[in-house]
Design a protein around this motif. Structure first.
Motif, mmCIF file in Angstrom:
data_model
loop_
_atom_site.group_PDB
_atom_site.id
_atom_site.type_symbol
_atom_site.label_atom_id
_atom_site.label_comp_id
_atom_site.label_asym_id
_atom_site.label_seq_id
_atom_site.Cartn_x
_atom_site.Cartn_y
_atom_site.Cartn_z
ATOM 1 N N PRO A 184 1.020 -1.480 -0.156
ATOM 2 C CA PRO A 184 0.091 0.257 -0.022
ATOM 3 C C PRO A 184 0.945 1.343 0.052
ATOM 4 O O PRO A 184 1.887 1.291 0.506
ATOM 5 N N LEU A 185 0.267 2.044 -1.069
ATOM 6 C CA LEU A 185 1.310 3.558 -0.915
ATOM 7 C C LEU A 185 0.766 4.597 -0.680
ATOM 8 O O LEU A 185 -0.721 5.041 -0.967
ATOM 9 N N PHE A 186 1.061 5.496 0.091
ATOM 10 C CA PHE A 186 0.644 6.545 0.574
ATOM 11 C C PHE A 186 1.633 7.586 -0.218
ATOM 12 O O PHE A 186 2.589 8.444 -0.627
ATOM 13 N N ASP A 187 0.968 8.836 -0.945
ATOM 14 C CA ASP A 187 1.600 9.588 -3.009
ATOM 15 C C ASP A 187 0.670 10.576 -1.893
ATOM 16 O O ASP A 187 0.274 11.648 -1.958
ATOM 17 N N ALA A 188 2.300 11.293 -1.323
ATOM 18 C CA ALA A 188 2.301 12.457 -0.862
ATOM 19 C C ALA A 188 1.958 13.596 -1.622
ATOM 20 O O ALA A 188 1.113 15.002 -1.364
ATOM 21 N N VAL A 190 -1.180 17.178 5.017
ATOM 22 C CA VAL A 190 -0.566 16.250 4.589
ATOM 23 C C VAL A 190 -0.912 15.287 5.791
ATOM 24 O O VAL A 190 -1.092 14.003 5.270
ATOM 25 N N ALA A 191 0.089 15.181 6.988
ATOM 26 C CA ALA A 191 0.331 14.480 8.195
ATOM 27 C C ALA A 191 -0.785 14.092 8.313
ATOM 28 O O ALA A 191 -1.460 12.987 8.742
ATOM 29 N N GLU A 192 -2.119 15.088 8.546
ATOM 30 C CA GLU A 192 -3.740 14.468 8.935
ATOM 31 C C GLU A 192 -3.356 12.441 8.108
ATOM 32 O O GLU A 192 -4.131 11.934 7.927
ATOM 33 N N MET A 193 -3.797 13.334 6.740
ATOM 34 C CA MET A 193 -4.570 12.154 5.239
ATOM 35 C C MET A 193 -2.997 11.047 6.163
ATOM 36 O O MET A 193 -3.764 9.782 5.696
ATOM 37 N N ARG A 194 -1.941 11.115 5.635
ATOM 38 C CA ARG A 194 -1.304 10.257 5.989
ATOM 39 C C ARG A 194 -0.906 9.230 7.483
ATOM 40 O O ARG A 194 -1.536 7.997 7.317
ATOM 41 N N GLN A 195 -1.749 9.835 8.535
ATOM 42 C CA GLN A 195 -2.138 9.200 9.454
ATOM 43 C C GLN A 195 -3.887 8.462 9.300
ATOM 44 O O GLN A 195 -3.327 7.230 9.635
ATOM 45 N N LEU A 255 4.301 1.845 2.253
ATOM 46 C CA LEU A 255 5.252 3.177 1.433
ATOM 47 C C LEU A 255 4.975 4.410 1.865
ATOM 48 O O LEU A 255 3.100 4.298 1.841
ATOM 49 N N PHE A 256 5.623 5.469 2.289
ATOM 50 C CA PHE A 256 5.286 6.703 2.528
ATOM 51 C C PHE A 256 5.988 7.287 1.395
ATOM 52 O O PHE A 256 7.486 7.673 1.455
ATOM 53 N N ASP A 257 5.372 7.732 0.800
ATOM 54 C CA ASP A 257 6.253 8.668 -0.969
ATOM 55 C C ASP A 257 6.476 10.106 -0.138
ATOM 56 O O ASP A 257 5.096 10.736 -0.111
#
Length: 201
Positions: free
Chosen positions: A32-36, A94-99, A112-114
Motif C-alpha cells: 500500500p502506497l501513501f503518495d504525499a 497532509v500529515a492528517e491524511m497520512r495518519q 510505503l510513504f512517498d
C-alpha cells in the motif's frame, strides 16, 4: 517482537528521479502506497480543503479547477517567507491524511510513504526504512525540462530547496536506480520487497 503498526518504508528522491514510477512498482508488488504529492493535489484540486485558504494567502492563485499550480509556484518559489506560509497550511493537512492512511492499513506488514522532502522537512525519523530513488544528472534534467511549464530557472529553484542527490543516497537504507530500463528498475523493487518481507516474517 509484535508490531502494533505496519513497518513504514519512506520513499524519497529529488525532482525528476522517477519516484512516482517506483511508487507504482511497489503497488504492483502489493505494498500500500501513501503518495504525499497526490494528497496535495487532492487538497488543492476542485473543491479541495485548502483552496480557499490558499486563495486568501495568495490572491489570484486559484480558479474553478482549484489551485493553479503554476501561478502558486510563481508566488512562492524564490520567496522563503511565502513558501513557509504555504507549508504551514499544507504539511499538517497532509500529515492528517497520512495518519488516516496508516489507520486504514494497520493490519498490513509493510506500507510505503512517498514523501518528496523526507530529509529536508525532518520526516526521516517517522519512518523505519528509507529508499532513495536516483538517476544520473543528465536523465534528471531531461525528464524535468520535458514537463509542461518547466524552465531551466524553475528547475534550479526547485533543486535549490532539495538536498543534493549524493547526500540523499548517502543517508538511504537502499537506493533504486531509475537510469536503467524499466524492467531492471522493477527487478530492483521486487528484490527489495522480498528482502523487507523476509526480514519481517
Amino acid at each position: 517482537m509484535e508490531r502494533d503498526r505496519p513497518y513504514i518504508v519512506g520513499l524519497t528522491g529529488s525532482i525528476g528521479m522517477g519516484k512516482s514510477t517506483v511508487g507504482k512498482l511497489f503497488v504492483d508488488e502489493g505494498v500500500p502506497l501513501f503518495d504525499a504529492d497526490a494528497a496535495v493535489h487532492e487538497l488543492q484540486g476542485p473543491g479541495g480543503a485548502l483552496v480557499d485558504a490558499i486563495e486568501a494567502l495568495f490572491p489570484g492563485s486559484t480558479n474553478s479547477d482549484g489551485v493553479d499550480r503554476q501561478k502558486l509556484g510563481a508566488a512562492v518559489l524564490g520567496d522563503p517567507a511565502a513558501l513557509k506560509q504555504l507549508e504551514k497550511l499544507i504539511h499538517p493537512a497532509v500529515a492528517e491524511m497520512r495518519q488516516s492512511f496508516l489507520e486504514k492499513h494497520r493490519d498490513q506488514p509493510l506500507i510505503l510513504f512517498d514523501i518528496p522532502l523526507l530529509f529536508e522537512k525532518g520526516g526521516a525519523e517517522s519512518v523505519d526504512y528509507i529508499i532513495v530513488v536516483s538517476a544520473g544528472a543528465e536523465d534528471q534534467r531531461a525528464r524535468v525540462l520535458a514537463r509542461p511549464g518547466m524552465s531551466d530557472e524553475r528547475f534550479e529553484q526547485i533543486k535549490a530547496i532539495q538536498m543534493p542527490d549524493v547526500e540523499k543516497r548517502h543517508k538511504a537504507d537502499s537506493v533504486i536506480d531509475t537510469s536503467l530500463p524499466l524492467l531492471e528498475t522493477r527487478q530492483q523493487v521486487q528484490k527489495l520487497v522480498q528482502k523487507l518481507r523476509a526480514s519481517l516474517a
